[in-house]
Design an enzyme around this catalytic site. Structure first.
Site, PDB file in Angstrom:
ATOM      1  N   VAL A  58       0.842  -1.200   0.000  1.00 21.72           N
ATOM      2  CA  VAL A  58       0.000   0.000   0.000  1.00 21.72           C
ATOM      3  C   VAL A  58       0.876   1.248   0.000  1.00 21.72           C
ATOM      4  CG1 VAL A  58      -2.027  -1.047   1.087  1.00 21.72           C
ATOM      5  CG2 VAL A  58      -0.218  -0.063   2.527  1.00 21.72           C
ATOM      6  N   ARG A 111       4.334   2.359  -2.401  1.00 26.87           N
ATOM      7  CA  ARG A 111       4.534   2.783  -3.782  1.00 26.87           C
ATOM      8  C   ARG A 111       4.954   1.570  -4.598  1.00 26.87           C
ATOM      9  NH1 ARG A 111       1.672   6.206  -2.745  1.00 26.87           N
ATOM     10  NH2 ARG A 111       2.007   8.462  -2.644  1.00 26.87           N
ATOM     11  N   GLU A 154       2.454   1.854 -13.304  1.00 23.25           N
ATOM     12  CA  GLU A 154       1.138   2.243 -12.852  1.00 23.25           C
ATOM     13  C   GLU A 154       0.661   3.425 -13.681  1.00 23.25           C
ATOM     14  OE1 GLU A 154       0.632   2.254  -8.522  1.00 23.25           O
ATOM     15  OE2 GLU A 154      -0.631   4.013  -8.762  1.00 23.25           O
ATOM     16  N   HIS A 160      -4.874   1.382  -6.978  1.00 25.57           N
ATOM     17  CA  HIS A 160      -4.400   2.569  -6.236  1.00 25.57           C
ATOM     18  C   HIS A 160      -5.569   3.372  -5.663  1.00 25.57           C
ATOM     19  CE1 HIS A 160      -0.756   5.491  -5.840  1.00 25.57           C
ATOM     20  NE2 HIS A 160      -1.587   5.619  -4.816  1.00 25.57           N
TER      21      HIS A 160
END
Lengths: 309, 309
Positions: free
Chosen positions: B220, B222, B248, B267
Protein backbone atom coordinates in the site's frame (compact mmCIF):
# COMPACT_ATOMS: atom_id res chain seq x y z
CA UNK A 1 -15.09 -40.95 32.83
CA UNK A 2 -13.07 -43.80 31.47
CA UNK A 3 -13.57 -46.24 28.67
CA UNK A 4 -12.57 -45.47 25.16
CA UNK A 5 -12.51 -42.15 23.35
CA UNK A 6 -12.60 -41.53 19.63
CA UNK A 7 -10.88 -38.35 18.51
CA UNK A 8 -10.03 -36.86 15.18
CA UNK A 9 -6.48 -35.66 15.61
CA UNK A 10 -3.24 -37.39 16.57
CA UNK A 11 -2.28 -34.53 18.87
CA UNK A 12 -5.27 -35.27 21.09
CA UNK A 13 -4.59 -39.01 21.14
CA UNK A 14 -0.93 -38.40 21.98
CA UNK A 15 -1.65 -35.84 24.70
CA UNK A 16 -4.47 -37.77 26.39
CA UNK A 17 -4.00 -38.94 29.98
CA UNK A 18 -2.68 -42.51 30.20
CA UNK A 19 -5.82 -43.63 32.02
CA UNK A 20 -7.81 -43.11 28.85
CA UNK A 21 -7.84 -45.40 25.80
CA UNK A 22 -7.95 -43.11 22.79
CA UNK A 23 -8.29 -44.10 19.16
CA UNK A 24 -8.21 -42.02 16.03
CA UNK A 25 -11.34 -41.64 13.99
CA UNK A 26 -11.01 -39.00 11.31
CA UNK A 27 -14.19 -40.08 9.51
CA UNK A 28 -14.93 -42.81 7.00
CA UNK A 29 -15.66 -46.46 7.94
CA UNK A 30 -16.02 -47.30 11.65
CA UNK A 31 -12.65 -47.57 13.44
CA UNK A 32 -10.90 -50.96 13.80
CA UNK A 33 -11.61 -51.35 17.51
CA UNK A 34 -15.35 -51.30 16.94
CA UNK A 35 -17.87 -49.07 18.65
CA UNK A 36 -19.04 -51.16 21.61
CA UNK A 37 -16.74 -49.63 24.21
CA UNK A 38 -16.72 -46.05 23.00
CA UNK A 39 -17.73 -43.76 25.87
CA UNK A 40 -16.53 -40.42 24.47
CA UNK A 41 -17.11 -39.67 20.80
CA UNK A 42 -15.69 -36.54 19.20
CA UNK A 43 -17.61 -36.32 15.96
CA UNK A 44 -15.02 -35.64 13.24
CA UNK A 45 -15.21 -32.02 12.18
CA UNK A 46 -15.46 -31.30 8.49
CA UNK A 47 -15.54 -27.87 6.91
CA UNK A 48 -18.30 -29.04 4.57
CA UNK A 49 -21.34 -31.17 5.33
CA UNK A 50 -20.04 -34.03 3.18
CA UNK A 51 -19.95 -37.29 5.11
CA UNK A 52 -21.47 -35.72 8.21
CA UNK A 53 -24.58 -37.89 8.20
CA UNK A 54 -22.54 -41.10 8.41
CA UNK A 55 -20.50 -39.71 11.29
CA UNK A 56 -23.65 -38.86 13.19
CA UNK A 57 -25.41 -42.14 12.42
CA UNK A 58 -22.60 -43.95 14.21
CA UNK A 59 -23.87 -42.52 17.50
CA UNK A 60 -26.71 -45.09 17.45
CA UNK A 61 -24.17 -47.93 17.31
CA UNK A 62 -22.31 -46.93 20.50
CA UNK A 63 -24.04 -48.71 23.42
CA UNK A 64 -21.55 -47.48 26.06
CA UNK A 65 -21.64 -43.86 24.94
CA UNK A 66 -21.59 -41.16 27.61
CA UNK A 67 -20.44 -38.05 25.75
CA UNK A 68 -20.86 -36.72 22.22
CA UNK A 69 -18.47 -33.88 21.51
CA UNK A 70 -19.14 -31.68 18.50
CA UNK A 71 -16.63 -29.14 17.30
CA UNK A 72 -19.27 -27.06 15.54
CA UNK A 73 -21.14 -24.38 17.44
CA UNK A 74 -24.48 -25.49 16.00
CA UNK A 75 -25.92 -28.63 17.62
CA UNK A 76 -29.67 -28.48 17.00
CA UNK A 77 -29.44 -30.97 14.12
CA UNK A 78 -27.65 -33.48 16.35
CA UNK A 79 -29.99 -33.37 19.35
CA UNK A 80 -32.46 -35.95 17.97
CA UNK A 81 -29.62 -38.40 17.36
CA UNK A 82 -28.17 -38.27 20.88
CA UNK A 83 -29.76 -40.70 23.40
CA UNK A 84 -31.25 -39.07 26.44
CA UNK A 85 -28.61 -40.38 28.85
CA UNK A 86 -25.71 -39.04 26.79
CA UNK A 87 -24.13 -35.63 27.41
CA UNK A 88 -23.79 -33.40 24.36
CA UNK A 89 -20.99 -30.83 24.13
CA UNK A 90 -20.39 -28.39 21.29
CA UNK A 91 -17.54 -26.30 19.91
CA UNK A 92 -18.69 -22.95 21.23
CA UNK A 93 -15.85 -20.43 21.09
CA UNK A 94 -13.56 -22.47 18.86
CA UNK A 95 -14.77 -20.70 15.74
CA UNK A 96 -14.83 -17.19 17.17
CA UNK A 97 -11.46 -16.02 15.89
CA UNK A 98 -12.07 -17.54 12.48
CA UNK A 99 -15.65 -16.27 12.17
CA UNK A 100 -14.95 -12.77 13.46
CA UNK A 101 -12.03 -12.50 11.07
CA UNK A 102 -14.29 -13.46 8.19
CA UNK A 103 -16.89 -10.92 9.31
CA UNK A 104 -14.25 -8.21 9.07
CA UNK A 105 -13.09 -9.57 5.70
CA UNK A 106 -16.67 -9.33 4.41
CA UNK A 107 -17.26 -5.83 5.81
CA UNK A 108 -14.02 -4.52 4.33
CA UNK A 109 -14.56 -6.32 1.02
CA UNK A 110 -17.98 -4.70 0.67
CA UNK A 111 -16.84 -1.23 1.73
CA UNK A 112 -13.75 -1.43 -0.48
CA UNK A 113 -15.48 -2.97 -3.51
CA UNK A 114 -13.07 -5.91 -3.58
CA UNK A 115 -15.41 -8.14 -5.64
CA UNK A 116 -15.45 -5.42 -8.30
CA UNK A 117 -11.66 -5.25 -8.39
CA UNK A 118 -11.42 -9.04 -8.57
CA UNK A 119 -13.63 -9.05 -11.64
CA UNK A 120 -11.82 -6.01 -13.13
CA UNK A 121 -8.53 -7.85 -12.65
CA UNK A 122 -9.83 -10.83 -14.58
CA UNK A 123 -10.62 -8.38 -17.40
CA UNK A 124 -7.24 -6.57 -17.03
CA UNK A 125 -8.95 -3.24 -16.30
CA UNK A 126 -7.24 -0.53 -14.19
CA UNK A 127 -10.27 1.54 -13.41
CA UNK A 128 -10.04 3.41 -10.08
CA UNK A 129 -13.18 4.83 -8.50
CA UNK A 130 -13.98 6.44 -5.15
CA UNK A 131 -14.56 3.98 -2.33
CA UNK A 132 -16.54 3.79 0.86
CA UNK A 133 -14.70 3.42 4.15
CA UNK A 134 -15.36 1.49 7.31
CA UNK A 135 -14.03 4.40 9.38
CA UNK A 136 -16.72 6.74 10.77
CA UNK A 137 -19.46 4.13 10.13
CA UNK A 138 -21.88 2.92 12.77
CA UNK A 139 -21.78 -0.87 12.97
CA UNK A 140 -24.57 -2.76 14.73
CA UNK A 141 -23.69 -6.23 15.99
CA UNK A 142 -26.83 -8.33 16.35
CA UNK A 143 -26.08 -11.29 18.60
CA UNK A 144 -23.64 -10.17 21.23
CA UNK A 145 -22.24 -13.51 22.35
CA UNK A 146 -18.65 -14.62 22.05
CA UNK A 147 -18.56 -14.18 18.27
CA UNK A 148 -20.18 -10.77 18.54
CA UNK A 149 -17.56 -9.72 21.07
CA UNK A 150 -14.78 -11.05 18.85
CA UNK A 151 -16.18 -9.02 15.95
CA UNK A 152 -16.35 -5.93 18.13
CA UNK A 153 -12.76 -6.16 19.33
CA UNK A 154 -11.58 -6.36 15.74
CA UNK A 155 -13.79 -3.43 14.67
CA UNK A 156 -12.72 -1.01 17.41
CA UNK A 157 -9.42 0.23 15.92
CA UNK A 158 -11.14 1.02 12.60
CA UNK A 159 -12.55 4.25 14.07
CA UNK A 160 -16.10 2.92 13.97
CA UNK A 161 -18.97 3.26 16.40
CA UNK A 162 -20.25 -0.12 17.59
CA UNK A 163 -23.85 -0.70 18.68
CA UNK A 164 -24.52 -3.98 20.52
CA UNK A 165 -27.80 -5.83 20.30
CA UNK A 166 -28.59 -9.06 22.15
CA UNK A 167 -31.73 -11.04 22.90
CA UNK A 168 -32.05 -9.22 26.23
CA UNK A 169 -30.96 -5.71 27.15
CA UNK A 170 -28.19 -5.37 29.71
CA UNK A 171 -25.80 -2.53 30.55
CA UNK A 172 -24.28 -1.19 27.29
CA UNK A 173 -26.17 -3.78 25.23
CA UNK A 174 -29.52 -3.07 23.57
CA UNK A 175 -32.32 -5.63 23.65
CA UNK A 176 -33.65 -7.05 20.41
CA UNK A 177 -36.94 -5.26 21.12
CA UNK A 178 -35.11 -2.03 20.25
CA UNK A 179 -34.08 -3.32 16.82
CA UNK A 180 -36.58 -1.27 14.82
CA UNK A 181 -35.58 1.90 16.62
CA UNK A 182 -31.87 1.28 15.98
CA UNK A 183 -31.88 0.15 12.35
CA UNK A 184 -32.36 3.61 10.78
CA UNK A 185 -29.04 4.79 12.23
CA UNK A 186 -26.93 1.78 11.26
CA UNK A 187 -24.48 1.80 8.36
CA UNK A 188 -23.50 -1.85 8.79
CA UNK A 189 -25.49 -4.64 10.48
CA UNK A 190 -23.55 -7.78 11.41
CA UNK A 191 -25.72 -10.83 12.10
CA UNK A 192 -23.94 -13.20 14.48
CA UNK A 193 -26.83 -15.06 16.08
CA UNK A 194 -27.64 -18.76 16.22
CA UNK A 195 -30.81 -19.88 14.46
CA UNK A 196 -33.72 -20.07 16.89
CA UNK A 197 -37.43 -19.46 16.66
CA UNK A 198 -36.69 -15.90 17.78
CA UNK A 199 -34.00 -15.19 15.19
CA UNK A 200 -35.55 -16.84 12.13
CA UNK A 201 -36.46 -14.05 9.72
CA UNK A 202 -35.14 -11.45 12.15
CA UNK A 203 -34.25 -9.22 9.21
CA UNK A 204 -37.24 -9.31 6.87
CA UNK A 205 -38.87 -6.75 4.61
CA UNK A 206 -39.97 -4.36 7.42
CA UNK A 207 -36.51 -4.35 8.97
CA UNK A 208 -34.62 -3.93 5.70
CA UNK A 209 -36.94 -1.06 4.80
CA UNK A 210 -35.77 0.76 7.94
CA UNK A 211 -32.14 0.70 6.81
CA UNK A 212 -30.46 3.62 5.05
CA UNK A 213 -29.78 3.54 1.36
CA UNK A 214 -26.47 1.75 0.76
CA UNK A 215 -26.45 0.18 4.24
CA UNK A 216 -24.64 -3.16 4.45
CA UNK A 217 -25.92 -6.38 6.04
CA UNK A 218 -23.24 -8.97 6.88
CA UNK A 219 -24.38 -12.46 7.86
CA UNK A 220 -21.91 -14.81 9.54
CA UNK A 221 -24.61 -16.45 11.70
CA UNK A 222 -27.20 -18.61 10.02
CA UNK A 223 -28.81 -18.07 6.63
CA UNK A 224 -32.49 -17.95 7.63
CA UNK A 225 -31.90 -15.07 10.07
CA UNK A 226 -32.01 -12.85 6.98
CA UNK A 227 -34.99 -13.32 4.66
CA UNK A 228 -33.60 -13.95 1.21
CA UNK A 229 -36.77 -12.84 -0.55
CA UNK A 230 -36.84 -9.55 1.34
CA UNK A 231 -33.20 -8.90 0.49
CA UNK A 232 -33.82 -9.60 -3.19
CA UNK A 233 -36.80 -7.21 -3.13
CA UNK A 234 -34.46 -4.42 -1.97
CA UNK A 235 -32.87 -4.65 -5.41
CA UNK A 236 -29.47 -3.37 -4.36
CA UNK A 237 -30.72 -0.46 -2.22
CA UNK A 238 -29.36 -2.37 0.77
CA UNK A 239 -26.09 -4.25 0.19
CA UNK A 240 -25.21 -7.61 1.69
CA UNK A 241 -22.10 -9.71 2.29
CA UNK A 242 -23.14 -13.22 3.20
CA UNK A 243 -21.20 -16.24 4.36
CA UNK A 244 -24.46 -18.08 5.03
CA UNK A 245 -27.55 -18.14 2.87
CA UNK A 246 -31.08 -19.51 2.78
CA UNK A 247 -31.24 -21.98 1.08
CA UNK A 248 -27.80 -23.41 1.60
CA UNK A 249 -25.97 -24.49 -0.42
CA UNK A 250 -27.30 -21.92 -2.85
CA UNK A 251 -28.50 -23.64 -6.06
CA UNK A 252 -26.84 -22.57 -9.29
CA UNK A 253 -30.01 -20.96 -10.62
CA UNK A 254 -30.82 -18.93 -7.51
CA UNK A 255 -31.29 -15.19 -8.13
CA UNK A 256 -29.20 -14.29 -5.08
CA UNK A 257 -26.02 -15.17 -6.99
CA UNK A 258 -26.39 -12.20 -9.31
CA UNK A 259 -28.34 -9.85 -7.06
CA UNK A 260 -27.05 -6.29 -7.13
CA UNK A 261 -24.83 -5.37 -4.18
CA UNK A 262 -24.63 -8.92 -2.83
CA UNK A 263 -21.33 -10.68 -2.16
CA UNK A 264 -21.35 -14.37 -1.20
CA UNK A 265 -18.80 -16.71 0.34
CA UNK A 266 -19.84 -20.37 0.71
CA UNK A 267 -20.08 -20.84 4.51
CA UNK A 268 -16.36 -20.79 5.11
CA UNK A 269 -16.18 -18.25 7.94
CA UNK A 270 -15.74 -20.50 10.95
CA UNK A 271 -13.57 -23.31 9.62
CA UNK A 272 -10.49 -21.43 8.48
CA UNK A 273 -6.98 -22.26 9.65
CA UNK A 274 -7.40 -20.41 12.97
CA UNK A 275 -9.98 -22.97 14.07
CA UNK A 276 -7.66 -25.96 14.16
CA UNK A 277 -5.07 -25.06 16.81
CA UNK A 278 -7.90 -23.72 19.00
CA UNK A 279 -9.94 -26.91 18.55
CA UNK A 280 -6.97 -29.17 19.27
CA UNK A 281 -6.12 -27.25 22.43
CA UNK A 282 -9.74 -27.47 23.54
CA UNK A 283 -9.83 -31.22 22.96
CA UNK A 284 -6.62 -31.77 24.96
CA UNK A 285 -8.20 -29.94 27.88
CA UNK A 286 -11.59 -31.61 27.47
CA UNK A 287 -10.09 -35.12 27.47
CA UNK A 288 -8.06 -34.25 30.58
CA UNK A 289 -11.28 -33.08 32.27
CA UNK A 290 -13.06 -36.27 31.23
CA UNK A 291 -10.26 -38.53 32.46
CA UNK A 292 -10.14 -36.68 35.78
CA UNK A 293 -13.90 -36.88 36.29
CA UNK A 294 -14.25 -33.10 36.20
CA UNK A 295 -17.13 -31.12 34.75
CA UNK A 296 -16.85 -30.94 30.98
CA UNK A 297 -16.75 -27.61 29.20
CA UNK A 298 -19.28 -26.55 26.55
CA UNK A 299 -22.08 -28.86 27.71
CA UNK A 300 -25.20 -27.97 25.75
CA UNK A 301 -27.36 -30.82 27.06
CA UNK A 302 -26.29 -32.88 30.08
CA UNK A 303 -27.11 -36.59 30.00
CA UNK A 304 -30.33 -37.52 31.83
CA UNK A 305 -28.44 -38.91 34.85
CA UNK A 306 -26.61 -35.62 35.29
CA UNK A 307 -29.70 -33.55 34.64
CA UNK A 308 -31.44 -35.47 37.42
CA UNK A 309 -28.79 -34.72 40.00
CA UNK B 1 -0.31 35.20 6.14
CA UNK B 2 -3.02 37.11 4.39
CA UNK B 3 -4.00 37.64 0.81
CA UNK B 4 -6.20 35.21 -1.01
CA UNK B 5 -6.55 31.46 -0.54
CA UNK B 6 -7.85 28.93 -3.02
CA UNK B 7 -9.46 25.88 -1.47
CA UNK B 8 -11.36 22.94 -2.82
CA UNK B 9 -14.25 22.58 -0.43
CA UNK B 10 -17.04 24.92 0.65
CA UNK B 11 -16.62 23.88 4.29
CA UNK B 12 -13.11 25.33 4.35
CA UNK B 13 -14.20 28.56 2.67
CA UNK B 14 -17.11 28.94 5.08
CA UNK B 15 -15.05 28.17 8.19
CA UNK B 16 -12.06 30.35 7.27
CA UNK B 17 -11.23 33.33 9.53
CA UNK B 18 -12.81 36.59 8.33
CA UNK B 19 -9.38 38.13 7.83
CA UNK B 20 -8.75 35.76 4.96
CA UNK B 21 -10.23 36.04 1.45
CA UNK B 22 -11.01 32.50 0.37
CA UNK B 23 -12.28 31.35 -3.01
CA UNK B 24 -13.32 27.94 -4.19
CA UNK B 25 -11.25 26.17 -6.78
CA UNK B 26 -12.27 22.54 -7.21
CA UNK B 27 -10.24 22.11 -10.41
CA UNK B 28 -10.94 23.00 -14.03
CA UNK B 29 -10.38 26.48 -15.56
CA UNK B 30 -8.71 29.11 -13.38
CA UNK B 31 -11.08 30.72 -10.85
CA UNK B 32 -12.95 33.92 -11.68
CA UNK B 33 -10.87 36.17 -9.41
CA UNK B 34 -7.70 35.35 -11.31
CA UNK B 35 -4.44 34.11 -9.85
CA UNK B 36 -2.46 37.32 -9.24
CA UNK B 37 -3.32 37.71 -5.57
CA UNK B 38 -3.35 34.04 -4.56
CA UNK B 39 -1.00 33.54 -1.62
CA UNK B 40 -2.21 30.13 -0.41
CA UNK B 41 -3.05 27.46 -2.97
CA UNK B 42 -4.57 24.17 -1.92
CA UNK B 43 -4.08 22.03 -5.00
CA UNK B 44 -7.44 20.29 -5.60
CA UNK B 45 -7.21 16.66 -4.54
CA UNK B 46 -8.36 14.03 -7.00
CA UNK B 47 -8.46 10.32 -6.38
CA UNK B 48 -7.06 9.73 -9.87
CA UNK B 49 -4.28 11.57 -11.67
CA UNK B 50 -6.68 12.99 -14.25
CA UNK B 51 -6.40 16.77 -14.50
CA UNK B 52 -3.59 16.94 -11.99
CA UNK B 53 -1.05 18.41 -14.40
CA UNK B 54 -3.23 21.42 -15.13
CA UNK B 55 -3.76 22.05 -11.42
CA UNK B 56 -0.05 21.96 -10.83
CA UNK B 57 0.84 24.11 -13.86
CA UNK B 58 -1.26 26.91 -12.35
CA UNK B 59 1.41 27.33 -9.66
CA UNK B 60 3.63 29.12 -12.18
CA UNK B 61 0.91 31.71 -12.79
CA UNK B 62 0.60 32.81 -9.15
CA UNK B 63 3.12 35.66 -8.62
CA UNK B 64 2.06 36.34 -4.99
CA UNK B 65 2.16 32.70 -3.93
CA UNK B 66 3.52 31.86 -0.48
CA UNK B 67 2.13 28.39 0.24
CA UNK B 68 1.28 25.34 -1.86
CA UNK B 69 -0.80 22.85 0.09
CA UNK B 70 -1.10 19.30 -1.24
CA UNK B 71 -3.52 16.81 0.23
CA UNK B 72 -1.56 13.83 -1.03
CA UNK B 73 1.24 12.38 1.06
CA UNK B 74 3.56 12.16 -1.95
CA UNK B 75 5.10 15.49 -3.00
CA UNK B 76 8.27 14.61 -4.87
CA UNK B 77 6.61 15.16 -8.26
CA UNK B 78 5.54 18.68 -7.23
CA UNK B 79 8.87 19.94 -5.87
CA UNK B 80 10.23 21.05 -9.26
CA UNK B 81 7.08 23.11 -9.89
CA UNK B 82 7.17 25.06 -6.61
CA UNK B 83 9.32 28.23 -6.67
CA UNK B 84 12.09 28.36 -4.13
CA UNK B 85 10.50 31.08 -1.98
CA UNK B 86 7.18 29.16 -1.64
CA UNK B 87 6.46 26.82 1.28
CA UNK B 88 5.23 23.35 0.34
CA UNK B 89 2.91 21.40 2.66
CA UNK B 90 1.58 17.90 2.10
CA UNK B 91 -1.30 15.73 3.33
CA UNK B 92 0.71 13.49 5.63
CA UNK B 93 -1.60 11.65 8.01
CA UNK B 94 -4.83 12.44 6.18
CA UNK B 95 -4.75 9.12 4.32
CA UNK B 96 -3.69 6.95 7.24
CA UNK B 97 -7.12 5.68 8.26
CA UNK B 98 -8.11 5.03 4.66
CA UNK B 99 -4.82 3.39 3.67
CA UNK B 100 -4.52 1.23 6.78
CA UNK B 101 -8.09 0.07 6.32
CA UNK B 102 -7.31 -0.94 2.76
CA UNK B 103 -4.19 -2.78 3.90
CA UNK B 104 -6.35 -4.86 6.23
CA UNK B 105 -8.90 -5.38 3.46
CA UNK B 106 -6.13 -6.70 1.19
CA UNK B 107 -4.62 -8.94 3.87
CA UNK B 108 -7.98 -10.44 4.77
CA UNK B 109 -9.04 -10.77 1.13
CA UNK B 110 -5.88 -12.72 0.36
CA UNK B 111 -6.06 -14.93 3.46
CA UNK B 112 -9.78 -15.56 2.94
CA UNK B 113 -9.58 -16.11 -0.84
CA UNK B 114 -12.15 -13.39 -1.51
CA UNK B 115 -11.13 -12.91 -5.15
CA UNK B 116 -11.82 -16.61 -5.70
CA UNK B 117 -15.29 -16.34 -4.17
CA UNK B 118 -16.04 -13.23 -6.23
CA UNK B 119 -15.27 -15.14 -9.40
CA UNK B 120 -17.14 -18.26 -8.18
CA UNK B 121 -20.16 -16.07 -7.48
CA UNK B 122 -20.10 -14.76 -11.02
CA UNK B 123 -20.22 -18.39 -12.13
CA UNK B 124 -22.93 -19.31 -9.56
CA UNK B 125 -20.66 -21.91 -7.93
CA UNK B 126 -21.05 -22.86 -4.23
CA UNK B 127 -17.74 -24.54 -3.74
CA UNK B 128 -16.38 -24.30 -0.17
CA UNK B 129 -12.73 -25.01 0.52
CA UNK B 130 -10.47 -24.67 3.56
CA UNK B 131 -9.12 -21.18 4.12
CA UNK B 132 -6.09 -19.55 5.62
CA UNK B 133 -6.48 -17.27 8.60
CA UNK B 134 -4.85 -14.05 9.66
CA UNK B 135 -4.88 -15.21 13.29
CA UNK B 136 -1.60 -16.74 14.50
CA UNK B 137 0.31 -15.25 11.56
CA UNK B 138 3.43 -13.11 11.92
CA UNK B 139 2.95 -9.83 10.08
CA UNK B 140 5.93 -7.64 9.27
CA UNK B 141 5.24 -3.96 8.69
CA UNK B 142 7.97 -2.39 6.59
CA UNK B 143 7.82 1.37 6.98
CA UNK B 144 6.78 2.14 10.52
CA UNK B 145 5.57 5.70 10.13
CA UNK B 146 2.05 6.91 10.72
CA UNK B 147 0.51 4.53 8.17
CA UNK B 148 2.49 1.62 9.56
CA UNK B 149 1.26 2.41 13.06
CA UNK B 150 -2.32 2.67 11.80
CA UNK B 151 -1.95 -0.74 10.16
CA UNK B 152 -0.54 -2.17 13.37
CA UNK B 153 -3.37 -0.91 15.57
CA UNK B 154 -5.90 -2.53 13.25
CA UNK B 155 -3.95 -5.80 13.15
CA UNK B 156 -3.53 -6.23 16.89
CA UNK B 157 -6.97 -7.67 17.78
CA UNK B 158 -6.64 -10.30 15.04
CA UNK B 159 -4.38 -12.39 17.30
CA UNK B 160 -1.36 -11.77 15.11
CA UNK B 161 2.24 -11.10 15.96
CA UNK B 162 3.48 -7.81 14.53
CA UNK B 163 7.12 -7.16 13.60
CA UNK B 164 8.05 -3.52 12.95
CA UNK B 165 10.74 -2.50 10.48
CA UNK B 166 11.78 1.10 9.81
CA UNK B 167 14.70 2.77 8.06
CA UNK B 168 16.53 3.00 11.39
CA UNK B 169 16.34 0.67 14.39
CA UNK B 170 14.88 2.08 17.58
CA UNK B 171 13.40 0.46 20.67
CA UNK B 172 10.87 -2.21 19.57
CA UNK B 173 11.47 -1.39 15.89
CA UNK B 174 13.93 -3.26 13.70
CA UNK B 175 16.20 -1.43 11.29
CA UNK B 176 15.94 -2.12 7.58
CA UNK B 177 19.44 -3.65 7.75
CA UNK B 178 17.82 -6.60 9.56
CA UNK B 179 15.35 -7.22 6.72
CA UNK B 180 17.08 -10.30 5.33
CA UNK B 181 17.28 -11.89 8.78
CA UNK B 182 13.60 -11.25 9.44
CA UNK B 183 12.00 -12.24 6.12
CA UNK B 184 12.23 -16.04 6.61
CA UNK B 185 9.94 -15.84 9.64
CA UNK B 186 7.27 -13.58 8.15
CA UNK B 187 3.89 -14.85 6.97
CA UNK B 188 2.72 -11.44 5.74
CA UNK B 189 4.86 -8.45 4.72
CA UNK B 190 3.09 -5.10 4.50
CA UNK B 191 4.97 -2.44 2.52
CA UNK B 192 4.00 1.03 3.73
CA UNK B 193 7.04 3.09 2.80
CA UNK B 194 7.37 6.16 0.60
CA UNK B 195 9.42 5.78 -2.56
CA UNK B 196 12.99 6.89 -2.03
CA UNK B 197 16.36 5.83 -3.34
CA UNK B 198 16.57 3.50 -0.32
CA UNK B 199 13.19 1.85 -0.80
CA UNK B 200 13.17 1.42 -4.59
CA UNK B 201 13.38 -2.33 -5.27
CA UNK B 202 13.48 -3.05 -1.53
CA UNK B 203 11.76 -6.39 -2.18
CA UNK B 204 13.54 -7.92 -5.15
CA UNK B 205 14.43 -11.46 -6.11
CA UNK B 206 16.84 -12.10 -3.18
CA UNK B 207 14.30 -10.85 -0.63
CA UNK B 208 11.32 -12.73 -2.09
CA UNK B 209 13.43 -15.89 -2.16
CA UNK B 210 13.84 -15.60 1.62
CA UNK B 211 10.08 -15.71 2.19
CA UNK B 212 8.21 -18.88 3.13
CA UNK B 213 6.10 -20.70 0.58
CA UNK B 214 2.67 -19.10 0.49
CA UNK B 215 3.82 -15.93 2.26
CA UNK B 216 1.87 -12.80 1.35
CA UNK B 217 3.27 -9.42 0.30
CA UNK B 218 0.87 -6.47 0.60
CA UNK B 219 1.86 -3.17 -0.98
CA UNK B 220 0.00 0.00 0.00
CA UNK B 221 3.10 2.19 -0.34
CA UNK B 222 4.53 2.78 -3.78
CA UNK B 223 4.71 0.33 -6.67
CA UNK B 224 8.47 0.31 -7.32
CA UNK B 225 9.25 -0.73 -3.71
CA UNK B 226 8.39 -4.25 -4.88
CA UNK B 227 10.12 -5.47 -8.04
CA UNK B 228 7.40 -6.60 -10.39
CA UNK B 229 9.72 -8.85 -12.38
CA UNK B 230 10.93 -10.62 -9.24
CA UNK B 231 7.36 -11.16 -8.07
CA UNK B 232 6.38 -12.63 -11.44
CA UNK B 233 9.38 -14.97 -11.30
CA UNK B 234 8.07 -16.39 -8.02
CA UNK B 235 5.23 -17.83 -10.06
CA UNK B 236 2.70 -17.96 -7.24
CA UNK B 237 5.04 -19.38 -4.58
CA UNK B 238 4.78 -16.02 -2.85
CA UNK B 239 1.37 -14.36 -2.98
CA UNK B 240 0.73 -10.62 -3.32
CA UNK B 241 -2.10 -8.18 -2.75
CA UNK B 242 -1.22 -4.87 -4.35
CA UNK B 243 -2.89 -1.49 -4.34
CA UNK B 244 0.12 0.01 -6.11
CA UNK B 245 2.07 -1.49 -8.98
CA UNK B 246 5.07 -0.81 -11.19
CA UNK B 247 4.24 0.33 -13.83
CA UNK B 248 1.14 2.24 -12.85
CA UNK B 249 -1.48 2.26 -14.20
CA UNK B 250 -0.91 -1.34 -15.17
CA UNK B 251 -1.30 -1.75 -18.97
CA UNK B 252 -3.97 -4.16 -20.13
CA UNK B 253 -1.44 -6.61 -21.54
CA UNK B 254 0.79 -6.75 -18.45
CA UNK B 255 1.43 -10.29 -17.11
CA UNK B 256 0.85 -9.14 -13.51
CA UNK B 257 -2.91 -9.04 -14.12
CA UNK B 258 -3.14 -12.80 -14.42
CA UNK B 259 -0.18 -13.82 -12.26
CA UNK B 260 -0.95 -16.67 -9.91
CA UNK B 261 -1.69 -15.60 -6.33
CA UNK B 262 -1.75 -11.89 -7.14
CA UNK B 263 -4.70 -9.64 -6.27
CA UNK B 264 -4.73 -6.05 -7.55
CA UNK B 265 -6.73 -2.96 -6.62
CA UNK B 266 -6.09 0.17 -8.72
CA UNK B 267 -4.40 2.57 -6.24
CA UNK B 268 -7.55 3.31 -4.28
CA UNK B 269 -6.27 2.72 -0.74
CA UNK B 270 -5.76 6.25 0.47
CA UNK B 271 -8.59 8.17 -1.16
CA UNK B 272 -11.62 6.36 0.24
CA UNK B 273 -14.43 8.10 2.09
CA UNK B 274 -12.51 8.27 5.37
CA UNK B 275 -10.04 10.70 3.78
CA UNK B 276 -12.51 13.53 3.18
CA UNK B 277 -13.68 14.50 6.68
CA UNK B 278 -10.08 14.22 7.90
CA UNK B 279 -8.81 16.40 5.04
CA UNK B 280 -11.51 19.04 5.56
CA UNK B 281 -10.79 19.22 9.28
CA UNK B 282 -7.08 19.57 8.55
CA UNK B 283 -7.72 22.40 6.06
CA UNK B 284 -9.91 24.29 8.54
CA UNK B 285 -7.08 24.16 11.06
CA UNK B 286 -4.38 24.95 8.51
CA UNK B 287 -6.18 28.06 7.24
CA UNK B 288 -6.69 29.21 10.82
CA UNK B 289 -2.95 28.79 11.42
CA UNK B 290 -2.16 30.69 8.24
CA UNK B 291 -4.49 33.57 9.07
CA UNK B 292 -3.02 33.81 12.58
CA UNK B 293 0.57 33.82 11.35
CA UNK B 294 1.32 30.56 13.16
CA UNK B 295 3.60 27.79 11.98
CA UNK B 296 1.89 25.65 9.38
CA UNK B 297 1.52 21.91 9.85
CA UNK B 298 2.89 19.31 7.43
CA UNK B 299 5.59 21.55 5.94
CA UNK B 300 7.76 19.38 3.70
CA UNK B 301 9.89 22.23 2.28
CA UNK B 302 9.84 25.69 3.85
CA UNK B 303 10.08 28.66 1.48
CA UNK B 304 13.58 30.07 1.09
CA UNK B 305 12.88 33.11 3.30
CA UNK B 306 11.83 30.82 6.14
CA UNK B 307 14.66 28.40 5.53
CA UNK B 308 17.06 31.34 5.82
CA UNK B 309 15.72 32.46 9.19
Amino acid sequence: MGGRALVQWEQNRDNAPDSLAVDLYPGGPAPAGGLDEVTFYQVPYAPSTQGVDERLDMIARMPSLEVVQLLSAGYEHVLPLVPDHVTLCNGRGLHDASTAEHALALILAAQRDLPRWAVAQKEHRWDPAPLRSLADRRVMIVGYGSIGRAVESRLRPFETEVVRVASRARPDVHGIDELHALLPDADVVVLATPLTEATRGLLGAPELALLRDDALVVNVGRGPVLETRALLAENGRVRAALDVTDPEPLPGDHPLWSASGVFITPHVAGGAAAFYPRARAFMDAQLARWAAGEELANVVRPGAARRGR
